[in-house]
Design a protein around this motif. Structure first.
Motif, short mmCIF file in Angstrom:
data_model
loop_
_atom_site.label_atom_id
_atom_site.label_comp_id
_atom_site.label_asym_id
_atom_site.label_seq_id
_atom_site.Cartn_x
_atom_site.Cartn_y
_atom_site.Cartn_z
N ASN A 91 57.86 -6.24 68.14
CA ASN A 91 57.38 -6.58 66.80
C ASN A 91 55.91 -7.03 66.82
OD1 ASN A 91 57.72 -7.09 63.96
ND2 ASN A 91 57.67 -9.27 64.49
N THR A 98 49.66 -1.73 63.26
CA THR A 98 49.40 -1.52 61.84
C THR A 98 48.12 -2.21 61.38
OG1 THR A 98 50.57 -1.26 59.74
CG2 THR A 98 50.69 -3.42 60.76
N THR A 137 61.33 3.61 72.32
CA THR A 137 61.36 2.67 71.20
C THR A 137 59.96 2.32 70.71
OG1 THR A 137 61.38 0.76 72.66
CG2 THR A 137 63.52 1.61 71.98
N ASP A 299 49.13 -3.34 50.10
CA ASP A 299 49.44 -4.04 48.84
C ASP A 299 48.78 -5.42 48.74
OD1 ASP A 299 51.17 -4.98 50.80
OD2 ASP A 299 52.96 -5.02 49.52
N TYR A 418 48.46 -7.27 56.30
CA TYR A 418 49.20 -6.01 56.10
C TYR A 418 50.57 -6.08 56.76
CZ TYR A 418 50.19 -0.93 56.00
OH TYR A 418 50.77 0.30 55.81
N TYR A 419 50.62 -6.43 58.05
CA TYR A 419 51.93 -6.47 58.70
C TYR A 419 52.74 -7.66 58.18
CZ TYR A 419 55.47 -5.44 62.16
OH TYR A 419 56.64 -5.09 62.76
N GLY B 83 61.07 -3.69 59.57
CA GLY B 83 59.92 -3.85 60.46
C GLY B 83 59.88 -5.21 61.11
N VAL B 84 59.19 -6.13 60.49
CA VAL B 84 58.96 -7.45 61.09
C VAL B 84 60.23 -8.13 61.60
CG1 VAL B 84 56.77 -7.91 59.95
CG2 VAL B 84 58.89 -8.44 58.75
N LEU B 119 53.77 4.39 50.16
CA LEU B 119 52.87 3.29 49.78
C LEU B 119 52.60 2.36 50.96
CD1 LEU B 119 54.28 2.20 46.29
CD2 LEU B 119 52.13 3.41 46.78
N MET B 120 51.39 1.85 51.03
CA MET B 120 51.06 0.86 52.06
C MET B 120 51.55 -0.51 51.63
SD MET B 120 47.23 2.02 53.33
CE MET B 120 47.04 0.81 54.66
N ILE B 121 52.84 -0.72 51.78
CA ILE B 121 53.46 -2.02 51.47
C ILE B 121 53.41 -2.87 52.74
CG2 ILE B 121 55.57 -3.16 50.69
CD1 ILE B 121 54.65 -1.34 48.54
N HIS B 122 53.30 -4.19 52.60
CA HIS B 122 53.30 -5.05 53.78
C HIS B 122 54.55 -4.78 54.61
CE1 HIS B 122 55.34 -7.17 50.53
NE2 HIS B 122 56.04 -7.83 51.44
N HIS B 123 54.43 -4.97 55.92
CA HIS B 123 55.44 -4.65 56.95
C HIS B 123 55.45 -3.16 57.34
CE1 HIS B 123 56.68 -8.57 55.80
NE2 HIS B 123 57.77 -8.30 55.13
N CYS B 124 54.66 -2.31 56.65
CA CYS B 124 54.67 -0.89 57.00
C CYS B 124 53.71 -0.60 58.14
CB CYS B 124 54.31 -0.04 55.78
SG CYS B 124 55.70 0.17 54.65
N LEU B 125 53.75 0.66 58.59
CA LEU B 125 53.05 1.03 59.81
C LEU B 125 51.90 2.00 59.52
CD1 LEU B 125 53.76 -0.04 62.58
CD2 LEU B 125 54.99 2.07 63.05
N GLY B 126 50.69 1.46 59.52
CA GLY B 126 49.51 2.32 59.44
C GLY B 126 49.24 2.85 58.05
N PRO B 127 48.23 3.72 57.94
CA PRO B 127 47.91 4.32 56.65
C PRO B 127 48.93 5.42 56.33
CG PRO B 127 46.34 5.04 58.34
CD PRO B 127 47.34 4.16 59.02
N PRO B 129 52.07 5.30 55.33
CA PRO B 129 53.19 5.00 56.24
C PRO B 129 54.50 5.69 55.89
CG PRO B 129 52.83 3.17 54.73
CD PRO B 129 51.71 4.14 54.48
N VAL B 133 60.25 4.86 59.50
CA VAL B 133 59.90 5.05 60.90
C VAL B 133 60.60 4.06 61.82
CG1 VAL B 133 57.82 3.60 60.90
CG2 VAL B 133 57.96 5.54 62.45
N TYR B 134 60.80 2.83 61.33
CA TYR B 134 61.40 1.82 62.21
C TYR B 134 62.84 2.19 62.59
CZ TYR B 134 57.42 -1.01 60.76
OH TYR B 134 56.16 -1.47 60.51
N THR B 137 63.24 3.40 66.03
CA THR B 137 63.12 2.51 67.20
C THR B 137 64.49 2.05 67.70
OG1 THR B 137 62.92 0.54 65.82
CG2 THR B 137 60.87 1.62 66.46
#
Lengths: 584, 584
Positions: A91, A98, A137, A299, A418-419, B83-84, B119-127, B129, B133-134, B137
């Protein structure tokens, strides 16, 4: 034959790795020992000026490595053990991915011999285990990886992977089978990794020309400085550039502190509709050209995607490409572009727009004269900071509040917008403090963390104590649980409550001498002012803990506004969704 | 149309999930709230007799869910955020996978609408996203997964995935997009999940016949009871079977406590060459038939792969197949097989071998009459335990020492030998205590954890305090760092040192009333005996912490022996490896 071999194979693989790491100006390594990385750790120990930190757990080690990079500029390194350690760190690595932070994750694995026999060794997965399965993973949270399982190419593989880490500013993985640790390999050539980043000079020239043309023509240009400038090693050049341009300049929440907030051209934080009144007007309406440096359009960094700038008036400098008024110029490194721009700009042709100065906050509605409120505390932190300090904001009220703090020059502001992984900042505080010490930094490391987030990663405070780090101030915002979640949903639901810890006993528990004396609690503004004026807070000779009690449902205005925007949008989306799922 | 719909769609999706979970006899849910699962948590709250625990972090929540299953027999459930949270829990889920424990991991994700728009929402991965994707894992650490993104089949998907969890005794994942939480779905049919496990009756009949034939012919049969009997819900039938057979019966380290150690046919722990002298002789040499129940043949469960039993004399009962003298009989459930075997056995035809009884330990070389030693403490824990207690051994010296403890009947022994993730047991203690309370268990939950392992997951003690759990005794073995790692490599290396915590302040920090009074420290055998005789230790009315100081390099004999075996083998392997890599 024996002689040739002794010339060709003349360095132990792990020494080679250690030297490569040290060659990147890295001096501290995060991680947790395990039986599959112990012998590897001997080599870290053996490289001059390379220090093993030893974290409390692997997630914390990854977070600390991330922050080490943000402060030092060099990649953070984390060493774990296959499976158990490697997955625990995942994590933290995903966060670095990200948010585009350079991290090298070295994983000690079972031996090649055990891989081949699919032996059921501890930490493996199921019967007849594939010992390389964990590698899969992390495939989506890394730029590159290698297995050091072939002595002939191992040195090259290290260089390739480290180069990708630097070039893409993303995490990479190096897997080291236990039986390769003492393996002799060819001496590396060249003696240092070639870290030059490739840029298409033709593409760059055309992007520069297009940019200059728009810059010179503009009447009311503005600049937005965002996080990827710093992440891609462009902080210095960005500072120089904005100093030459002297346009009205804004930071995003994620870009805060990259440029000097005391400069006359600095106007404040731009975060879409979640900005101080007047900010959007300057950028979105009055400006005819926006230089958007290193944007992350997530966001929470854009007021919930409420930025509203016409595409034609944006020059966006991304890490690997530049977009000028909608036209994409590819394969251009951010630093390369900004440096060339700086060199070629004819200052005399630049417009000289009037500078609005820092756009003021509307008068606070803070009517409580006694107790500490959200509308009072965040600007107060700005006043508390001094040049050289590192200020760290945890996800939650601190992250939504601290954009209001007006920072002195040369304060480094760290946060993971962002993360947004809660718990990031406690280990980040360790990583930042370690990097700060290495650089001889005299500033304080000031962590602002909520009582909820603190619980996820609290044990890393023990590592700070172990290392004897002094210049750390830990501010725990105690608002009785997950206030940010209460703002979003379930203000009175039990799931937003947490265990009630006795924060005054925290330093004592983690072994700090004089822990109780260095732990204080405040509820009123007066108490807060008194404590932060103490000599221990001006120049701490040991870690200080300050617990700040605040109202459970008091929210920073930015959080309240962001939630309103999201809720409104979600309600509409749900309506639309239902209409599709169950058409009447 | 409206009418049909109102009949067809008549339950909210998340109620359905909540009821399905409750229908599995689950009463507590682990996890951490996050903005993508908050609304989901409302439904847990709304189901009668379903309680949200709320852990300090997600790795801890996963560990706790694992132990909840081991004690209750019902799957553990953990709820995280995309994600997180999801990635933080991954290592705990991997442990459940490799140790074959039933866990249902529910992940609250962004909305389907946000997935589609990337959408680039928080907890997502990169531009740009990929919001799913998670999910990739965790693909190697789960038996099945589903996305609840289609109301028409969501209910069926839940049932399919839960069935796999039970049938395979492995973790499964259920992903819940935020915009599906309040979605009405068809009422489930049937009203309960069909949990019947399929067995090939023809295959089973032939396996039973082959087994009985060998059993009746045997002159010196033995039984080994291993962990997968319990993991695949076969504890009761296993106990009944060994009670009928009355053959000399051994447990493995992982299988310890599945059968009653006070029975006259129980002979001790079999762990290959890392066994009490005499054990190998009985099984490997004197026995002509070995009934091997639910084996996990991992290194630490087999004395480093030093079991030496001829294949022809083994009847191995695996979770889904049976091997009789080398012949594989497929598609046979473990419980189904053992139940049928029990029903069909003709007791009069069974051999009646003489029972050697519990094979005694050689006289201890413990010459220290005052201080607590490794050769003294582990059997002492056996004496301390009472029927109904749960005894939990952390990876490290406890895991290698506690096999020497002679347990009273009905003690549940928990440890994670194959996966061996340090830090597992602190949250496991919470999960076990919660399950124990639910079952009205009067026994104590006794955790034995090293000072190093404790640091990884210590915050879960706060959750124990929050829940007001009483019957918990936490024994911290303070031997000044990672002793198990020192045994393997680097006895004096700094990387095996840890932060020095003040364990007496631990309960106080985590908010326990009277925490200091419930925290004790012992160094001598006399002190230990005195403390564990106290009324608070016989029937704790609040959590007790006992710090036991021991020598840094004192090792349990099993650990020392295992390390010797591994080191000898590694040295040989390294020689062979080098010979291949660098032929002379």
């Amino acid at each position: 034959m024996a002689k040739v071999r002794s010339v060709k194979y003349r360095i132990y693989l792990l020494f080679m790795l250690g030297f490569r790491i040290r060659g990147l100006n890295i001096r501290s390594i995060m991680g947790v020992p395990g039986d599959m990385n112990l012998e590897l750790l001997d080599y870290i120990d053996a490289v001059e000026d390379l220090t093993w930190i030893g974290n409390a757990n692997e997630l914390n080690a990854a977070y600390a490595a991330d922050a080490y990079c943000r402060v030092s500029g060099s990649p953070g390194v984390v060493v774990t053990t296959m499976g158990v350690g490697e997955l625990s760190a995942l994590n933290g690595i995903a966060g670095a991915y990200t948010e585009q932070v350079k991290v090298i994750h070295i994983v000690g694995t079972t031996s090649i011999a055990a891989h081949d026999k699919r032996l059921m060794i501890h930490h493996c997965l199921g019967p007849s285990p594939d010992h390389k399965v964990y590698e899969k993973t992390s495939q989506h949270v890394r730029a590159a990886h290698c297995w050091l399982n072939n002595p002939a190419i191992a040195a090259r593989e290290i260089d390739r992977v480290v180069h990708e880490c630097i070039a893409q500013s993303l995490p990479v993985y190096i897997f080291v089978p236990a039986d390769m640790v003492h393996c002799p390999v060819p001496a590396p050539s060249p003696s240092r990794i070639d870290l030059a980043l490739l840029t298409d000079e033709f593409s760059k020239a055309s992007a520069i020309a297009a940019t200059l043309s728009l810059l010179y023509k503009a009447k009311a240009p503005t600049v937005i400085v965002d996080a990827l400038t710093a992440r891609h090693s462009g902080k210095d050049v960005t500072r120089k550039l904005v100093d030459v341009l002297r346009f009205p300049t804004f930071s995003t929440s994620m870009g805060k502190s990259i440029i000097d907030e005391t400069k006359p051209y600095f106007c404040g934080i731009y975060n879409g509709q979640v900005s101080i009144p007047g900010v959007c007007e300057v950028i979105e309406q009055q400006s005819d050209l926006v230089l958007d440096l290193g944007p992350i359009l997530s966001d929470s960094n854009t007021g919930g995607h409420t930025r509203n700038i016409a595409e034609q008036k944006i020059i966006a400098i991304h890490p690997h490409h530049v977009i000028v008024g909608g036209t994409v110029h590819r394969n251009i490194g951010l630093v390369s572009f900004l440096s060339s721009l700086l060199e070629t700009i004819d200052k005399s042709k630049l417009p000289r727009p009037t500078l609005p100065g820092r756009i003021p906050m509307p008068p606070a509605k803070d009517t409580d004269t006694e107790f500490i409120t959200q509308s009072w505390i965040w600007t107060r932190f700005g006043e508390f900071c001094r040049p050289g300090d590192i200020l760290i904001a945890e996800s939650g009220t601190a992250q939504f509040g601290l954009p209001d703090a007006y920072l002195p020059r040369d304060v480094t502001y760290l946060t993971q917008v962002y993360y947004g992984s809660i718990g990031y900042t406690v280990p980040a505080c360790l990583g930042a403090a370690v990097a700060n010490c290495e650089q001889g930094g005299q500033g304080r490391v000031i962590l602002v963390v909520g009582d909820g987030s603190l619980q996820l990663t609290v044990q890393e405070i023990g590592t700070m104590v172990k290392l004897g780090l002094k210049n750390i101030i830990i501010v725990v915002i105690n608002n009785n649980g997950y206030t940010i979640e209460r703002a979003i949903h379930g203000p009175e639901q039990a799931y937003n409550d947490i265990s009630t810890w006795n924060h005054s006993a925290m330093l004592d528990f983690f072994g700090a001498k004089n822990g109780r004396a260095c732990s204080r609690t405040v509820r009123t503004k007066k108490e807060f002012d008194e404590v932060v004026s103490l000599p221990e807070y001006q120049s701490p000779s040991s870690i200080q803990v300050l617990e700040v009690f605040m109202e459970k449902m008091d929210l920073p205005w930015r959080l309240r506004m962001q939630v309103e925007i999201i809720n409104k949008r979600n309600a509409q989306a749900r309506k639309n969704e239902q209409a599709v799922l169950f058409p009447s």
